[in-house]
Design a protein around this motif. Structure first.
Motif, PDB file in Angstrom:
ATOM      1  N   TYR A  51       0.836  -1.213   0.000  1.00  0.00           N
ATOM      2  CA  TYR A  51       0.000   0.000   0.000  1.00  0.00           C
ATOM      3  C   TYR A  51       0.870   1.262   0.000  1.00  0.00           C
ATOM      4  N   GLY A  52       1.793   1.346   0.934  1.00  0.00           N
ATOM      5  CA  GLY A  52       2.591   2.554   1.070  1.00  0.00           C
ATOM      6  C   GLY A  52       3.394   2.897  -0.165  1.00  0.00           C
ATOM      7  N   PRO A  53       4.254   1.974  -0.629  1.00  0.00           N
ATOM      8  CA  PRO A  53       5.040   2.286  -1.832  1.00  0.00           C
ATOM      9  C   PRO A  53       4.167   2.560  -3.051  1.00  0.00           C
ATOM     10  N   GLY A  54       3.071   1.814  -3.186  1.00  0.00           N
ATOM     11  CA  GLY A  54       2.208   2.009  -4.346  1.00  0.00           C
ATOM     12  C   GLY A  54       1.593   3.394  -4.377  1.00  0.00           C
ATOM     13  N   VAL A  55       1.093   3.858  -3.230  1.00  0.00           N
ATOM     14  CA  VAL A  55       0.465   5.173  -3.177  1.00  0.00           C
ATOM     15  C   VAL A  55       1.512   6.277  -3.330  1.00  0.00           C
ATOM     16  N   VAL A  56       2.633   6.136  -2.655  1.00  0.00           N
ATOM     17  CA  VAL A  56       3.666   7.186  -2.722  1.00  0.00           C
ATOM     18  C   VAL A  56       4.235   7.316  -4.136  1.00  0.00           C
ATOM     19  N   LEU A  57       4.568   6.186  -4.743  1.00  0.00           N
ATOM     20  CA  LEU A  57       5.170   6.238  -6.078  1.00  0.00           C
ATOM     21  C   LEU A  57       4.168   6.657  -7.152  1.00  0.00           C
ATOM     22  N   SER A  58       2.874   6.568  -6.849  1.00  0.00           N
ATOM     23  CA  SER A  58       1.876   6.983  -7.841  1.00  0.00           C
ATOM     24  C   SER A  58       1.998   8.470  -8.169  1.00  0.00           C
ATOM     25  N   ALA A  59       2.629   9.242  -7.304  1.00  0.00           N
ATOM     26  CA  ALA A  59       2.753  10.680  -7.547  1.00  0.00           C
ATOM     27  C   ALA A  59       3.771  11.007  -8.635  1.00  0.00           C
ATOM     28  N   LYS A  60       4.645  10.072  -8.949  1.00  0.00           N
ATOM     29  CA  LYS A  60       5.743  10.377  -9.874  1.00  0.00           C
ATOM     30  C   LYS A  60       5.271  10.812 -11.261  1.00  0.00           C
ATOM     31  N   PRO A  61       4.340  10.085 -11.900  1.00  0.00           N
ATOM     32  CA  PRO A  61       3.955  10.497 -13.263  1.00  0.00           C
ATOM     33  C   PRO A  61       3.399  11.919 -13.343  1.00  0.00           C
ATOM     34  N   VAL A  62       2.680  12.371 -12.306  1.00  0.00           N
ATOM     35  CA  VAL A  62       2.156  13.738 -12.410  1.00  0.00           C
ATOM     36  C   VAL A  62       3.229  14.780 -12.115  1.00  0.00           C
ATOM     37  N   GLU A  63       4.376  14.350 -11.604  1.00  0.00           N
ATOM     38  CA  GLU A  63       5.513  15.275 -11.566  1.00  0.00           C
ATOM     39  C   GLU A  63       5.939  15.609 -12.997  1.00  0.00           C
ATOM     40  N   VAL A  64       5.850  14.618 -13.873  1.00  0.00           N
ATOM     41  CA  VAL A  64       6.138  14.867 -15.290  1.00  0.00           C
ATOM     42  C   VAL A  64       5.108  15.840 -15.856  1.00  0.00           C
ATOM     43  N   TYR A  65       3.825  15.618 -15.508  1.00  0.00           N
ATOM     44  CA  TYR A  65       2.770  16.537 -15.969  1.00  0.00           C
ATOM     45  C   TYR A  65       3.112  17.970 -15.544  1.00  0.00           C
ATOM     46  N   ALA A  66       3.532  18.138 -14.289  1.00  0.00           N
ATOM     47  CA  ALA A  66       3.806  19.475 -13.771  1.00  0.00           C
ATOM     48  C   ALA A  66       4.981  20.137 -14.481  1.00  0.00           C
ATOM     49  N   ILE A  67       5.946  19.354 -14.941  1.00  0.00           N
ATOM     50  CA  ILE A  67       7.080  19.929 -15.678  1.00  0.00           C
ATOM     51  C   ILE A  67       6.585  20.630 -16.938  1.00  0.00           C
ATOM     52  N   PHE A  68       5.654  19.983 -17.646  1.00  0.00           N
ATOM     53  CA  PHE A  68       5.167  20.558 -18.911  1.00  0.00           C
ATOM     54  C   PHE A  68       3.954  21.462 -18.714  1.00  0.00           C
ATOM     55  N   GLY A  69       3.139  21.169 -17.689  1.00  0.00           N
ATOM     56  CA  GLY A  69       1.896  21.909 -17.506  1.00  0.00           C
ATOM     57  C   GLY A  69       1.961  22.994 -16.452  1.00  0.00           C
ATOM     58  N   GLY A  70       3.105  23.103 -15.747  1.00  0.00           N
ATOM     59  CA  GLY A  70       3.237  24.126 -14.726  1.00  0.00           C
ATOM     60  C   GLY A  70       2.690  23.708 -13.381  1.00  0.00           C
ATOM     61  N   GLN A  71       1.653  22.887 -13.373  1.00  0.00           N
ATOM     62  CA  GLN A  71       1.088  22.396 -12.134  1.00  0.00           C
ATOM     63  C   GLN A  71       0.193  21.203 -12.445  1.00  0.00           C
ATOM     64  N   TRP A  72      -0.103  20.422 -11.418  1.00  0.00           N
ATOM     65  CA  TRP A  72      -1.139  19.408 -11.475  1.00  0.00           C
ATOM     66  C   TRP A  72      -1.709  19.272 -10.085  1.00  0.00           C
ATOM     67  N   PRO A  73      -2.990  19.215  -9.852  1.00  0.00           N
ATOM     68  CA  PRO A  73      -4.054  19.258 -10.879  1.00  0.00           C
ATOM     69  C   PRO A  73      -4.414  20.684 -11.260  1.00  0.00           C
ATOM     70  N   HIS A  74      -5.477  20.824 -12.031  1.00  0.00           N
ATOM     71  CA  HIS A  74      -6.098  22.088 -12.404  1.00  0.00           C
ATOM     72  C   HIS A  74      -5.180  22.971 -13.240  1.00  0.00           C
ATOM     73  N   SER A  75      -4.387  22.392 -14.095  1.00  0.00           N
ATOM     74  CA  SER A  75      -3.589  23.181 -15.021  1.00  0.00           C
ATOM     75  C   SER A  75      -4.469  23.651 -16.180  1.00  0.00           C
ATOM     76  N   SER A  76      -4.068  24.730 -16.823  1.00  0.00           N
ATOM     77  CA  SER A  76      -4.792  25.234 -17.997  1.00  0.00           C
ATOM     78  C   SER A  76      -3.818  25.547 -19.123  1.00  0.00           C
ATOM     79  N   PHE A  77      -2.761  24.749 -19.237  1.00  0.00           N
ATOM     80  CA  PHE A  77      -1.694  25.082 -20.197  1.00  0.00           C
ATOM     81  C   PHE A  77      -1.987  24.605 -21.613  1.00  0.00           C
ATOM     82  N   MET A  78      -2.981  23.715 -21.780  1.00  0.00           N
ATOM     83  CA  MET A  78      -3.393  23.336 -23.129  1.00  0.00           C
ATOM     84  C   MET A  78      -4.393  24.380 -23.611  1.00  0.00           C
ATOM     85  N   VAL A  79      -4.116  24.973 -24.750  1.00  0.00           N
ATOM     86  CA  VAL A  79      -4.962  26.043 -25.280  1.00  0.00           C
ATOM     87  C   VAL A  79      -5.237  25.761 -26.753  1.00  0.00           C
TER      88      VAL A  79
END
Length: 535
Positions: A143-171
């Motif tokens: 449970y612990g490693p699975g939940v903690v590591l789940s955050a990694k992919p949205v770190e990638v989102y934040a690099i390109f989108g500025g933030q996650w969630p609620h980004s508005s960078f796609m126009v």
């Protein structure tokens, strides 16, 4: 024959807006009613606003799938304004949409679905102690490693989108980001870390390429027994345990599916249109009903409000859709029982039928014949359906199967970025137009329809995957997909109807962290579940 009515309100762990009522006869569910207990109303908020308001407002519909809402709202406006989307922008959109789903896969499995596997109803299983050791909330070894590591992919989102969630960078016309080589390198390193430490090490116990060699149900069963690493991986254990406690025996649902598809081949969708959408998709769209595949056509979608708390006497296409709420107390006297509308699809030769959305629907679409070279072509889940039919287990396995597949796609898209080329083409903001945009959020098909008149939004309709799945009966009294999936579920302990939770959560319906159950006839509370000190 002993029949009781059982109401569960709310049922789930994410958003507390789903109530379920079932009739149980001799320990088996014989009928079900799902009630979305919360009014949304975003369509009303958007009416009369600037056409780009959807880019800001719709990502706030959901804190989990905000990126998916942004993705389809951007494409709806791309279609309405007839924009040009540069290749790099399509790749960035693909990357971020997929990363949001990659985040959701382990987080949903461990934090929402798997903790029910530790229910005391399964204490007689020889695998129960191991299930508790792995999946117990907060303290489970997986449970612990699975939940903690789940955050990694949205770190990638934040690099390109500025933030996650609620980004508005796609126009319209692209994305508001121009990554550097350092950004791309960092994104690759984060994704590799997620793949190495969760996907391969913990979930699969093997390489992603080895898992993706599985093409049939027999392949999957052989994979489990192939070696100790795979047998004892979370995936291998889940398959063995789920079959031991019977999750392959119920929860099948309507057996008909919709996938609107997602991710575009950049060279085929530089000028987004409704007509050119299906052919450009990498994650394929499609309808599967009564054993046949059909091409997806947004013009065949309707929303029925016969049993929903809205005005209206006939199903409407979303371009003509209405959102006119009524007092629920008044509606109940008319046989209405949910704030969700009932999306239906006009299947050639079958008429308007309920369709299941979600990972299993996507996997069925991926198994359709005549895939183009750039499209997902995967027969595994068509074979599984033909061999053992749909169930809680199969729906869950479909969700998890997408982790290695989407990882490989994201890695490929990152490699294709040309940092010397454009990410945005300024569009012409036409005062009139209609647009359709859609994607596959983690839990299924998510679509926007926008009508622009005099430079303002004249109509905006959103159909979420949860609406496709939890929508109530329609005017023909056909049950919605989750309602139908609950029929046949065995209820071993009406004081603790965990089986209803399995079915609802296999669809990843939006639910909250408190469940209480009471006898529908006497009103006597049967049991209450407390998580993290909250009732």
């Amino acid at each position: 024959m002993t029949a009781i009515d059982l109401s569960v309100s709310p049922l789930g762990r994410v958003e507390g807006d789903l109530d379920v009522r079932v009739t149980i006869e001799d320990g088996v569910v014989t009928s079900a009613w799902t009630e979305a207990a919360m009014f949304r109303g975003f369509e009303i908020i958007l009416r009369g606003k600037d056409p780009q308001a959807g880019l800001i407002v719709t990502p706030r519909i959901c804190g989990i799938c905000g990126g998916s809402h942004l993705y389809k709202s951007a494409y709806a406006l791309d279609v309405a304004w007839r924009t040009h989307v540069p290749r790099n922008a399509t790749l960035i959109r693909n990357i971020c949409q997929a990363c949001e789903t990659l985040q959701s896969i382990p987080r949903y499995f461990y934090a929402l679905f798997a903790i029910d596997l530790t229910n005391k109803n399964y204490a007689k299983s020889k695998l129960y102690d191991e299930a508790v050791r792995r999946f117990a909330p907060y303290v489970g070894t997986s449970y612990g490693p699975g939940v903690v590591l789940s955050a990694k992919p949205v770190e990638v989102y934040a690099i390109f989108g500025g933030q996650w969630p609620h980004s508005s960078f796609m126009v319209p016309g692209g994305v508001m980001s121009a990554p550097t080589l350092s950004d791309v390198t960092r994104a690759i390193a984060i994704l590799e870390h997620w793949k190495d430490n969760w996907l391969e090490k913990q979930w699969l116990g093997c390489s992603i390429d080895r898992w993706l060699e599985n093409r049939t149900w027999d392949d999957v069963l052989a994979w489990v027994d192939e070696n100790e690493s795979q047998y004892n991986s979370d995936c291998g254990f889940f398959i063995r345990y789920a079959m031991d406690i019977g999750l392959d025996k119920y929860g099948g649902g309507v057996g008909n599916y919709i996938a609107t598809g997602t991710y575009f081949e950049p060279s085929m969708y530089e000028n987004p249109t409704i007509e050119g959408r299906n052919a450009a998709l990498i994650g394929r769209s499609g309808i599967y009903a009564k054993g046949q595949w059909f091409e997806f056509d947004q013009a065949r979608v309707r929303e029925d409000v016969t049993h929903s708390f809205y005005e209206g006497d006939k199903p409407l296409h979303p371009f003509e859709g209405e959102t006119k709420p009524i007092d629920p107390e008044v509606g109940r006297k008319q046989g209405k029982y949910s704030w969700a509308k009932s999306p239906r699809y006009d299947v050639p030769g079958l008429g308007y039928v309920p369709l299941e959305a979600g990972p299993l629907a996507r996997r069925v679409a991926a198994g359709a014949p005549n895939a183009a070279p750039h499209q997902d072509n995967d027969p595994l889940f068509v074979d599984i359906l033909n061999r053992i039919g749909p169930s809680v287990l199969v729906r869950q396995l479909a969700r998890m199967h997408e982790a290695p597949k989407y990882y490989k796609w994201v890695r490929s898209w990152l490699d294709q970025l040309d940092l010397h080329d454009s990410f945005y083409t300024k569009p012409t903001e036409y005062a009139e137009g209609k647009g359709f945009g859609s994607t596959e959020a983690a839990r299924g098909s998510l679509s926007d329809w926008i009508v622009i008149e005099d430079g303002k939004i004249a109509n905006y309709q959103v159909i979420t995957p949860t609406a496709w799945n939890i929508g109530p009966r329609d005017r023909d009294e056909a049950l919605g997909p989750i309602e139908q999936a609950m029929v046949g579920a065995p209820i071993k302990d009406k004081e603790d109807p965990v089986e209803l939770g399995h079915v609802a959560r296999s669809f990843d319906s939006c639910l909250v962290c408190t469940v209480h159950a009471y006898d529908g006839k006497t009103g006597r509370e049967l049991s209450k579940f407390v998580i993290n000190g909250m009732v």
